[in-house]
Scaffold this active site. Structure first.
Site, PDB file in Angstrom:
ATOM      1  N   ARG A 471       0.715  55.012 -24.162  1.00  0.00           N
ATOM      2  CA  ARG A 471       1.339  56.200 -24.744  1.00  0.00           C
ATOM      3  C   ARG A 471       2.852  56.080 -24.705  1.00  0.00           C
ATOM      4  NH1 ARG A 471      -1.711  58.998 -21.233  1.00  0.00           N
ATOM      5  NH2 ARG A 471      -3.552  60.033 -22.029  1.00  0.00           N
ATOM      6  N   SER A 532       1.129  50.364 -14.828  1.00  0.00           N
ATOM      7  CA  SER A 532       0.056  50.502 -13.829  1.00  0.00           C
ATOM      8  C   SER A 532      -0.479  49.166 -13.359  1.00  0.00           C
ATOM      9  CB  SER A 532      -1.066  51.338 -14.415  1.00  0.00           C
ATOM     10  OG  SER A 532      -0.536  52.500 -14.972  1.00  0.00           O
ATOM     11  N   ASP A 586       1.112  54.184 -11.939  1.00  0.00           N
ATOM     12  CA  ASP A 586       0.423  55.403 -12.396  1.00  0.00           C
ATOM     13  C   ASP A 586       0.027  56.329 -11.254  1.00  0.00           C
ATOM     14  OD1 ASP A 586      -1.502  53.596 -11.560  1.00  0.00           O
ATOM     15  OD2 ASP A 586      -2.819  53.840 -13.297  1.00  0.00           O
TER      16      ASP A 586
HETATM   17  C1  BG6 Z   1      -3.602  58.429 -16.948  1.00  0.00           C
HETATM   18  C2  BG6 Z   1      -2.295  57.723 -16.828  1.00  0.00           C
HETATM   19  O1  BG6 Z   1      -3.372  59.728 -16.772  1.00  0.00           O
HETATM   20  O2  BG6 Z   1      -4.521  57.904 -16.021  1.00  0.00           O
HETATM   21  C3  BG6 Z   1      -2.492  56.239 -17.035  1.00  0.00           C
HETATM   22  O3  BG6 Z   1      -1.337  58.278 -17.657  1.00  0.00           O
HETATM   23  C4  BG6 Z   1      -3.441  55.782 -15.988  1.00  0.00           C
HETATM   24  O4  BG6 Z   1      -1.322  55.529 -16.983  1.00  0.00           O
HETATM   25  C5  BG6 Z   1      -4.703  56.522 -16.207  1.00  0.00           C
HETATM   26  O5  BG6 Z   1      -3.573  54.393 -15.931  1.00  0.00           O
HETATM   27  C6  BG6 Z   1      -5.842  56.046 -15.394  1.00  0.00           C
HETATM   28  O6  BG6 Z   1      -6.949  56.350 -16.126  1.00  0.00           O
HETATM   29  P1  BG6 Z   1      -7.667  55.418 -17.188  1.00  0.00           P
HETATM   30  O7  BG6 Z   1      -9.051  55.901 -17.135  1.00  0.00           O
HETATM   31  O8  BG6 Z   1      -7.012  55.671 -18.480  1.00  0.00           O
HETATM   32  O9  BG6 Z   1      -7.515  54.016 -16.714  1.00  0.00           O
HETATM   33  C1  GLC Z   2      -4.990  48.507 -10.930  1.00  0.00           C
HETATM   34  C2  GLC Z   2      -3.523  48.241 -10.801  1.00  0.00           C
HETATM   35  C3  GLC Z   2      -2.832  49.375 -10.114  1.00  0.00           C
HETATM   36  C4  GLC Z   2      -3.167  50.672 -10.804  1.00  0.00           C
HETATM   37  C5  GLC Z   2      -4.658  50.848 -10.888  1.00  0.00           C
HETATM   38  C6  GLC Z   2      -5.056  52.115 -11.600  1.00  0.00           C
HETATM   39  O1  GLC Z   2      -5.542  48.502  -9.674  1.00  0.00           O
HETATM   40  O2  GLC Z   2      -3.311  47.056 -10.083  1.00  0.00           O
HETATM   41  O3  GLC Z   2      -1.449  49.195 -10.087  1.00  0.00           O
HETATM   42  O4  GLC Z   2      -2.585  51.739 -10.130  1.00  0.00           O
HETATM   43  O5  GLC Z   2      -5.219  49.748 -11.543  1.00  0.00           O
HETATM   44  O6  GLC Z   2      -4.662  52.129 -12.904  1.00  0.00           O
END
Ligand code: BG6
Ligand code: GLC
Ligand code: GLC
Length: 846
Positions: A471, A532, A586
Site C-alpha cells: 500500500r 515487514s 509492521d
Molecule cells: C497489515 C499491515 O495491517 O497487517 C501489513 O499494514 C502487515 O504491513 C499485515 O504485514 C500483516 O497481515 P497480512 O495478513 O497482510 O500479512
Molecule cells: C515475518 C517478518 C517480520 C514480520 C512478520 C509479519 O516474520 O520477518 O519482520 O513482522 O513476518 O509480517
C-alpha cells in the site's frame, strides 16, 4: 390353526348356552361370526386414505415438523449407500428385538466376492420374561452371556472381534456406533435404558462379562439389516420391510429432503418407525373394539397403534380376543372360555399365520395402491444378519480411518506442559537475544522510544510492504484525528523474487502514481516506510535487511540498507526526492497505531502472512544500544524462533515437508507453524498423507492436491466458520477441485481445526512469554497491558483470537491482557513514528 385343545377347550363341550346374562342368544352363529369378522375388512378407499395420511406424516417428519405425538419418526440411520458387494471379513452379529422374546447371535463371513456366500452360523436364545421387563443391566448382561456361550464353541480367537448390533427399537442414531433408545416397543420394558446409548450399554456388559474382547462397531435397525442383506434383484434393494414381532420399514431417501441432516447431496437410509403411525382420522375407521382392547391391555397403551394391527406379537392376541368375545357370546366353544384362553398371550403368531397368503395380499395391495411402481419382494434369507455384517464392515473401515486420522493429528494436540515449555524456551531465547548471545530470537532494536503523545501534526506519506498487500498511503494528522487515503498496488511474484533493483523501481513507480492521483506531485512529504522483514537498525531511518522472509527473495538486498535502496531507486527514476524519516516493522506500526488510541498498548502482534511480535523493553536490558534509562521497542522477529533446533520436539513430519519445500528451508520454523502463508500447506501435506493411507478421497491422489499453495488462509477461516454447514465446506473444497464425500469433508475440517488450534496456542505461548517478561521487568505483581494485533489470519479466522487469549490467560495468569485489533494497518503507525520523529527534530532545532 395349531390346536384349540391347547387352550383347554374341546369342540362342542358343554351345552350351548349364553354365558353372560342379558346377552341375546345367537339366533344365527355364523351370522354373528361374520358380523364380528366384518370389522376387520378394510376397503380400498380406506387403504388409500391410510396411504395418503402415512405419506403426509412421513413428509412432515422429514421436514422436521413433528407434532406433540409424532405419527412416524423418520429416523436417519448412518447408512448412506446400499452394499458395494466388496465388503469382507468375519463379523459377530447380535440381534435383539427382531423376533419376539429371543435373541440371536450369528457368525457371518463376507467374502467380498459377489455371488460367493458362506452360510452364517447362528444360535437363538430365549429371553426370560423377567429379563424383558427387568433392569436394563440384566438384559445386556444376558446378551453378553449369550455372546460368550455362542463364541465358546466356535474356533475363534479372542482378538479383534467386530460386532454388529441389530437393535430393533426406535432409536436416535448419532453415529454408526451411537444410538439412543427413544422408547421400548414390542413387549420389552427394561428400566434405565430409554434415553441411553445402547451401544455403550452393550460394551459395558461385554466388559463386565470379561470373556471376550469384542468391538461393537455398528448398530442397526432390523429393517436396515434386511435391506442391506438382500440379494439385489432387477435393481438394488432400496427398501427394507419387517413384519415380524413388530413392523417397520426403511428406505433410501434423498438427503436433501431430510431437514435434520443439513446435506443436499446423496441419499441416506431412513427408518420410518411406522409402528407408531396413529392418525385417528385414517386409522380410526378401521380399528375394531378388539384393537382398542388389545391396546388398552398392552405394555404401552396408546403407542404403536399401527404396529398393533400388523405385528406378529399382536395378531395372535387379536385372534384370542375375538375368540373370547365369540365364546362369551355363546357362538363358540358352547359359550365357554378357559383360563388359558382368557390369559393374555396364549395364542401366538405361529398359531394363526399363513405366510403365503400374507405375501400375496401384500403384493396385491401394493399393486393396487402404487400401480406405477414395479415392486419385487425378496424374502430375506437369514433375517438380516448378512446386512448387519455389511454395515459393520463399512463401520469397521470408517473406525479404522478415524483411528488413523487421530494418530495423524495427535502430534498437533499440545498439552499445557508442552505449551509452558514453549513459553519458557521463548523467555530464554529473548534474554539471550537481548544480551547479544547466540539465540534464534534476534531481538532487534527499533529506535522507537515513545508512543505518540497527541501533539503530532502534519501530512505524511507511508509505504506498507511485506503483508498480503503493498500500500501507499497519505496520512493527515490533525487536531481532529488521523485521516488516511491509500491505494493498494500488487507486487507480482516475479518482482518479489526477481532483482532488488526491479523491486524498488516498482515501489517508486507506485509512489509516483499515487502522488499523481492525490495531487501531491512535486511535494516532498516526510515518509514512513513499513517494511515487514527483519532489519538491523542503527537509527530510525536506517535498516539493513538481514534476510528475506515469507514469499520475498529479491536479489542483492540482504545486507543492504533498505532506505538507501529506496533512495537509489528514486534517483534512478528521477522522481521527486522523498524525505524518508523512519523505517518501521509492521509489528511496530501496529503497536504505534493502536497506541494512538490506547496508551496501555505496548506490544504489537502480527499473525498474517507471517508472524512476529514487538514490545517495549527496558533500555538497560538491551546490550546493543547505549543508555540505561527509558525504553525501546524491540522487534523480536519471533518467526525465527526454533531455527536453532529448539522446536524439534514439536515439529511434525508435515512441518518438515512444508519447511523443505519452502524458499527458505530451515528458517522461520515458528512462523511456519503459525502463520497464514504456511497453515494451508501443512493442511495440504496432511491431506496427502491421509489419502496415501486410503483414509481420504478413497485413496485416490488428485492432481489438485499435489498443487502447492492451493489452500489459502482464507479457506481455512471459511472452512472452520461455525455458521458453515458441512455441505458448504464440501462446496469450498470442490471449488478447489477436490471432489469429496461428506465423510471426507468432515475429516478435512478436523485437520484444519487441529492445525489452526496448534498455531493459535503456540502464538499464545509466545505472547505469554512476552507479557510475563514485561511484568517482571517492571517488578509488578500484576500487569495490565494491551496488545495491538493485525494480520489476516488473526482477523478472519473464527476461533484464532479467542484461542490465543485463552492460552495467554492460562500461561500468564498474572497479566491482564487486552487484545486490540488494528483497524488502519501498520501504515498509519509508520506515519505516526514519522510524525513523532519530526516533532522531536523540530524541538531540537528550536
Ligand atoms: C497489515 C499491515 O495491517 O497487517 C501489513 O499494514 C502487515 O504491513 C499485515 O504485514 C500483516 O497481515 P497480512 O495478513 O497482510 O500479512
Ligand atoms: C515475518 C517478518 C517480520 C514480520 C512478520 C509479519 O516474520 O520477518 O519482520 O513482522 O513476518 O509480517
Ligand atoms: C418395532 C420397532 C422397530 C422395528 C420393528 C420391527 O416397530 O420400534 O424399530 O424395526 O419393531 O422389528
Amino acid at each position: 390353526m395349531d390346536s384349540i385343545g391347547s387352550l383347554g377347550l374341546q369342540q362342542g363341550e358343554g351345552a350351548p348356552s349364553c354365558p353372560q346374562e342379558g346377552l341375546p342368544c345367537p339366533s344365527n352363529s355364523s351370522e354373528m361370526v361374520q358380523e364380528c369378522l366384518q370389522q376387520f375388512k378394510v376397503t380400498g378407499a380406506q387403504l388409500r386414505q391410510i396411504q395418503t395420511s402415512l405419506l403426509g406424516s412421513m413428509e412432515q417428519a422429514l421436514r422436521g415438523q413433528v407434532g406433540p405425538a409424532p405419527a412416524v419418526r423418520m429416523l436417519p440411520t448412518y447408512v448412506g449407500s446400499t452394499p458395494h458387494g466388496t465388503e469382507k471379513g468375519d463379523f459377530v452379529v447380535l440381534e435383539l428385538g427382531a423376533t419376539g422374546a429371543s435373541l440371536r447371535v450369528l457368525w457371518v463371513t463376507l467374502t467380498g466376492i459377489e455371488g460367493h456366500k458362506v452360510e452364517p452360523r447362528s444360535q437363538e436364545f430365549v429371553i426370560p420374561q423377567e429379563v424383558m421387563l427387568g433392569p436394563g443391566q440384566q438384559l445386556f448382561d444376558f446378551a453378553a452371556r449369550c455372546l460368550s456361550e455362542f463364541l465358546d464353541v466356535l474356533p475363534v480367537d479372542n482378538q479383534g472381534l467386530q460386532l454388529g448390533f441389530s437393535f430393533s427399537f426406535p432409536c436416535h442414531q448419532t453415529g454408526l456406533d451411537k444410538s439412543t433408545l427413544i422408547s421400548w416397543t414390542k413387549g420389552f420394558k427394561c428400566s434405565d435404558v430409554e434415553g441411553q446409548d445402547v451401544v455403550q450399554l452393550l460394551r459395558d456388559a461385554i466388559q463386565r462379562q470379561g470373556a471376550y474382547s469384542i468391538d461393537v462397531v455398528a448398530v442397526v435397525n432390523d429393517t436396515v439389516g434386511t435391506m442391506m442383506g438382500c440379494e439385489p434383484g432387477v435393481g438394488p434393494c432400496e427398501v427394507g420391510l419387517v413384519v415380524d414381532t413388530g413392523t417397520n420399514a426403511c428406505y433410501m431417501e434423498e438427503a436433501r429432503h431430510v431437514a435434520v441432516l443439513d446435506e443436499d447431496r446423496g441419499r441416506v437410509c431412513i427408518s420410518i418407525e411406522w409402528g407408531s403411525f396413529s392418525d385417528e382420522g385414517a386409522l380410526g375407521p378401521v380399528q375394531t373394539i378388539f384393537d382398542h382392547t388389545l391396546d388398552h391391555e398392552s405394555l404401552n397403551p396408546g403407542a404403536q397403534r399401527f404396529e398393533k394391527m400388523i405385528g406378529g406379537l399382536y395378531l395372535g392376541e387379536l385372534v384370542r380376543l375375538v375368540l373370547v368375545h365369540l365364546a362369551q357370546r355363546g357362538v363358540l366353544f358352547g359359550g365357554h372360555t378357559s383360563p388359558v384362553l382368557r390369559s393374555q398371550g396364549s395364542i401366538l403368531l405361529e398359531h394363526v399365520a399363513e405366510m403365503e397368503e400374507f405375501l400375496s395380499v401384500l403384493r396385491e395391495t401394493v399393486m393396487l395402491l402404487a400401480p406405477n411402481c414395479d415392486v419385487s419382494f425378496i424374502p430375506s434369507v437369514d433375517g438380516g444378519g448378512r446386512g448387519v455384517a455389511m454395515v459393520t464392515a463399512v463401520a469397521a473401515r470408517l473406525a479404522a480411518h478415524r483411528r488413523l486420522l487421530e494418530e495423524t493429528l495427535a502430534p498437533f494436540r499440545l498439552t499445557r506442559e508442552q505449551l509452558a515449555e514453549v513459553q519458557a524456551q521463548m523467555r530464554e531465547a529473548m534474554a539471550k537475544g537481548l544480551q547479544g548471545e547466540a539465540s534464534s530470537l534476534r531481538m532487534l532494536p527499533t529506535y522507537v522510544r515513545a508512543t505518540p503523545d497527541g501533539s503530532e501534526r502534519g501530512d505524511f506519506l507511508a509505504l506498507d510492504l511485506g503483508g498480503t498487500n503493498f500500500r501507499v498511503l497519505l496520512v493527515r494528522v490533525t487536531t481532529g484525528g488521523v485521516q488516511i487515503s491509500s491505494q493498494i498496488y500488487s507486487i507480482p511474484e516475479c518482482v518479489a523474487q526477481g532483482s532488488g533493483q526491479q523491486l524498488f523501481d516498482h515501489i517508486v513507480d507506485c509512489i509516483v502514481d499515487f502522488q499523481q492521483k492525490q495531487g501531491l506531485s512535486g511535494q516532498s512529504l516526510p515518509l514512513g516506510f513499513t517494511f515487514s522483514f527483519p532489519c538491523r537498525q542503527m537509527g530510525l531511518d536506517q535498516g539493513i535487511l538481514l534476510n528475506w522472509t515469507k514469499g520475498f527473495n529479491a536479489s542483492d538486498c540482504e545486507g543492504q540498507d533498505v532506505v538507501c535502496l529506496l533512495r537509489e531507486a528514486i534517483r534512478r527514476r528521477q522522481a521527486v526526492e522523498l524525505n524518508v524519516v523512519a523505517i518501521v516493522n509492521d509489528t511496530v506500526g501496529t503497536m504505534m497505531s493502536c497506541g494512538y488510541e490506547d496508551p496501555h498498548c505496548e506490544v504489537g502482534l502480527i499473525v498474517g502472512t507471517g508472524t512476529n511480535v514487538c514490545y517495549m523493553e527496558e533500555l538497560r536490558n538491551v546490550a546493543s544500544v547505549d543508555g540505561d534509562s527509558g525504553q525501546m521497542c524491540i522487534n523480536t522477529e519471533w518467526g525465527a524462533f526454533g531455527d536453532d533446533g529448539s522446536l524439534s520436539m514439536l515439529s511434525t513430519r508435515f512441518d518438515a515437508s512444508v519447511d523443505q519445500a519452502s524458499i527458505n528451508p530451515g528458517k522461520q520454523r515458528f512462523e511456519k507453524m503459525i502463520s497464514g502463508m504456511y497453515l494451508g500447506e501443512i493442511v495440504r501435506h496432511i491431506l496427502l498423507h491421509l489419502t496415501s493411507l486410503g483414509v481420504l478421497f478413497r485413496g485416490q491422489q488428485t492432481q489438485r492436491l499435489q498443487t502447492r499453495d492451493i489452500f489459502k488462509t482464507k479457506f481455512l477461516s471459511e472452512i472452520e466458520s461455525d455458521s458453515l454447514a458441512l455441505r458448504q465446506v464440501r462446496a469450498i473444497l470442490e471449488d478447489l477441485g477436490l471432489p469429496l464425500t461428506s465423510d471426507d469433508a468432515l475429516m478435512v475440517l478436523e485437520v484444519c481445526q487441529a492445525v489452526s488450534q496448534r498455531a493459535a496456542q503456540l502464538c499464545g505461548a509466545g505472547v505469554a512469554a512476552v507479557v510475563e517478561k514485561i511484568r517482571e521487568n517492571r517488578g509488578l505483581e500484576e500487569l495490565t497491558i494491551s496488545v495491538g494485533v493485525d494480520g489476516t489470519l488473526y482477523k478472519l479466522h473464527p476461533h484464532f483470537s479467542s484461542l490465543v487469549a485463552a492460552t495467554v490467560r492460562e500461561l500468564a495468569p498474572r497479566c491482564v491482557v487486552t487484545f486490540l485489533q488494528s483497524e488502519d494497518g501498520s501504515g498509519k503507525g509508520a506515519a505516526l513514528v514519522t510524525a513523532v520523529a519530526c516533532r522531536l527534530a523540530q524541538r531540537t532545532r528550536i
